[in-house]
Design a protein around this motif. Sequence first.
Motif, mmCIF file in Angstrom:
data_model
loop_
_atom_site.group_PDB
_atom_site.id
_atom_site.type_symbol
_atom_site.label_atom_id
_atom_site.label_comp_id
_atom_site.label_asym_id
_atom_site.label_seq_id
_atom_site.Cartn_x
_atom_site.Cartn_y
_atom_site.Cartn_z
ATOM 1 N N LEU A 144 0.934 -1.181 0.104
ATOM 2 C CA LEU A 144 -0.144 0.311 0.165
ATOM 3 C C LEU A 144 0.835 0.935 0.235
ATOM 4 C CD1 LEU A 144 -2.596 -1.054 2.740
ATOM 5 C CD2 LEU A 144 -3.175 -0.566 -0.168
ATOM 6 N N PHE A 145 1.748 1.471 0.587
ATOM 7 C CA PHE A 145 3.062 2.630 0.032
ATOM 8 C C PHE A 145 3.649 2.320 -0.848
ATOM 9 C CE2 PHE A 145 7.251 4.429 1.548
ATOM 10 C CZ PHE A 145 6.851 5.980 2.258
ATOM 11 N N ALA A 146 3.799 1.201 -0.898
ATOM 12 C CA ALA A 146 4.653 1.267 -3.120
ATOM 13 C C ALA A 146 3.727 1.892 -3.341
ATOM 14 C CB ALA A 146 4.703 0.776 -3.341
ATOM 15 N N THR A 147 2.095 2.148 -4.003
ATOM 16 C CA THR A 147 1.132 2.594 -4.575
ATOM 17 C C THR A 147 0.466 4.212 -4.364
ATOM 18 O OG1 THR A 147 -0.927 1.567 -3.110
ATOM 19 C CG2 THR A 147 0.068 0.117 -4.944
ATOM 20 N N SER A 148 0.936 3.873 -3.074
ATOM 21 C CA SER A 148 0.667 5.627 -2.683
ATOM 22 C C SER A 148 1.868 6.717 -3.502
ATOM 23 C CB SER A 148 0.771 5.628 -0.888
ATOM 24 O OG SER A 148 -0.704 5.178 -0.248
ATOM 25 N N LEU A 149 3.454 5.891 -2.865
ATOM 26 C CA LEU A 149 3.790 6.353 -3.994
ATOM 27 C C LEU A 149 4.123 6.846 -5.459
ATOM 28 C CD1 LEU A 149 7.526 4.928 -1.997
ATOM 29 C CD2 LEU A 149 6.204 7.191 -1.017
ATOM 30 N N ILE A 150 3.924 6.102 -5.681
ATOM 31 C CA ILE A 150 3.095 5.700 -7.648
ATOM 32 C C ILE A 150 2.052 6.616 -7.687
ATOM 33 C CG2 ILE A 150 1.913 4.760 -9.327
ATOM 34 C CD1 ILE A 150 3.818 1.637 -8.160
ATOM 35 N N GLU A 151 0.920 6.910 -6.712
ATOM 36 C CA GLU A 151 0.278 7.722 -6.767
ATOM 37 C C GLU A 151 0.490 9.162 -7.675
ATOM 38 O OE1 GLU A 151 -4.180 5.877 -5.542
ATOM 39 O OE2 GLU A 151 -2.389 6.588 -3.835
ATOM 40 N N THR A 152 2.172 9.713 -6.511
ATOM 41 C CA THR A 152 2.079 10.787 -6.768
ATOM 42 C C THR A 152 2.260 11.523 -7.895
ATOM 43 O OG1 THR A 152 4.958 10.382 -6.221
ATOM 44 C CG2 THR A 152 3.511 10.529 -4.668
ATOM 45 N N HIS A 153 2.282 10.539 -9.430
ATOM 46 C CA HIS A 153 2.224 10.611 -10.406
ATOM 47 C C HIS A 153 1.516 10.356 -11.168
ATOM 48 C CE1 HIS A 153 6.830 10.951 -10.535
ATOM 49 N NE2 HIS A 153 7.020 10.086 -9.105
ATOM 50 N N LEU A 154 0.022 10.204 -10.669
ATOM 51 C CA LEU A 154 -1.226 9.564 -10.870
ATOM 52 C C LEU A 154 -2.137 10.884 -10.310
ATOM 53 C CD1 LEU A 154 -1.638 5.961 -10.341
ATOM 54 C CD2 LEU A 154 -0.678 7.606 -12.156
ATOM 55 N N PRO A 155 -2.711 11.907 -11.463
ATOM 56 C CA PRO A 155 -3.624 12.840 -11.325
ATOM 57 C C PRO A 155 -4.760 12.196 -10.608
ATOM 58 C CG PRO A 155 -3.749 12.390 -13.741
ATOM 59 C CD PRO A 155 -3.139 11.643 -12.985
#
Length: 400
Positions: free
Chosen positions: A346-357
């Motif tokens: 979940l933490f990794a996907t949250s970091l990926i979400e920083t690049h998703l609008p």
Amino acid sequence: MSPINSPHRFVYASFAAAAFILYGSLYPFQFHDASLIAAAQTLFLSHHLHDQPWSGLIANVVLYVPLGLFCVAAQDDARPAWRQVMFATAVGTALCLCVEMTQFFDTNRVTTITDIFPNVIGTLAGAALSLPLTRWLGRRVDVDTPARQTAALLLLSFLAYRLFPYVPTLDLHAYWRALKPVVVHPSVHAFDIASYGVIWVVAAALLADLVGRGRSRWLIVAVMPAVLSAKIVITHNHLSLSEIVALPIAAVGWRLLSALPRRAAGALLAGLLALVILGDRLLPFHWQSEAQDFGWIPFFSILHGSMAANTQALADKIFLYSSLVWLLAVAGLRHWFAVVLAAAGLFATSLIETHLPGRSAEITDAVIALGAAAVLSWLAASPTAAAARRRERRTCTTLD
């Protein structure tokens, strides 16, 4: 006193519930100077009940239910039940009075006596619920008592997010509005069907732990239309054709899955649920090179915006992440490893979400997973669970 109903555990849980109330009621902790007398006058002379939406009233009730439940469970069983309930209600009343007074000094918070009434009702409801619940948790049943406790808790969280905001209506126009997306503008989406199907299979697996695999195969078929019917009569809810299509698929899927060994079924279902969570968090995957800021404050986005939408989103996350940790443990992983795996993902996907609008990239999801895992670990580590495991080992030794 029953082993699982240990007061020390519930004292800590009561403090945790009070801390959560304080955090949610006083965030973002921007205080200003004012008179204590002015705060008291504002509290007892102002009321905004007519401005309070149903979602806000319900949230104020639900917020205090855990406090009432844990306060009763933390007391000595020898005390009369009515005294336990009254003491818990008094604690909740005192806390909400202090919170309302403190909110007068908190920027962007409103102090009103009408918020106290739903808080007291929530505490009283939790206290009343705690009496039969703690007796059920403490009674002697089969070896799988901890599994039943976990299943009951997760099923309650499932209903909490599926049936929000829990307020039925007698308005026939509301029933039509709930059915309109299915009748007038029917549309299905592959990911939605897969998501609903997996979630319903998870609910069926929880029912299997609660009532047995055989019963769960027909009980889930009865629960499905009951939940959809409840959604129709609950205000502000809408049905989805994708979910209706997913129901028979989920029923057949669980019938096939329940024929597998428990560990194999748990591993397969954990993988499917992980894919659903991953897709829900990252789809549609529109990558942008410039990253937005990562939120390190837990529950920041939940405490802003629509109270109704955020409450339902929180209930959704609690169910999904708790179920994922539970399924990983069922699949054979050690509990601590299942926790680390879920929280890290979940933490990794949250970091990926920083690049998703349009995404709120923050640490909240990992924190929710850790909190859910702590509750499941507490149930698994209870004296009742340990005694059950010892009885199971003795039985296996005898059979050998």
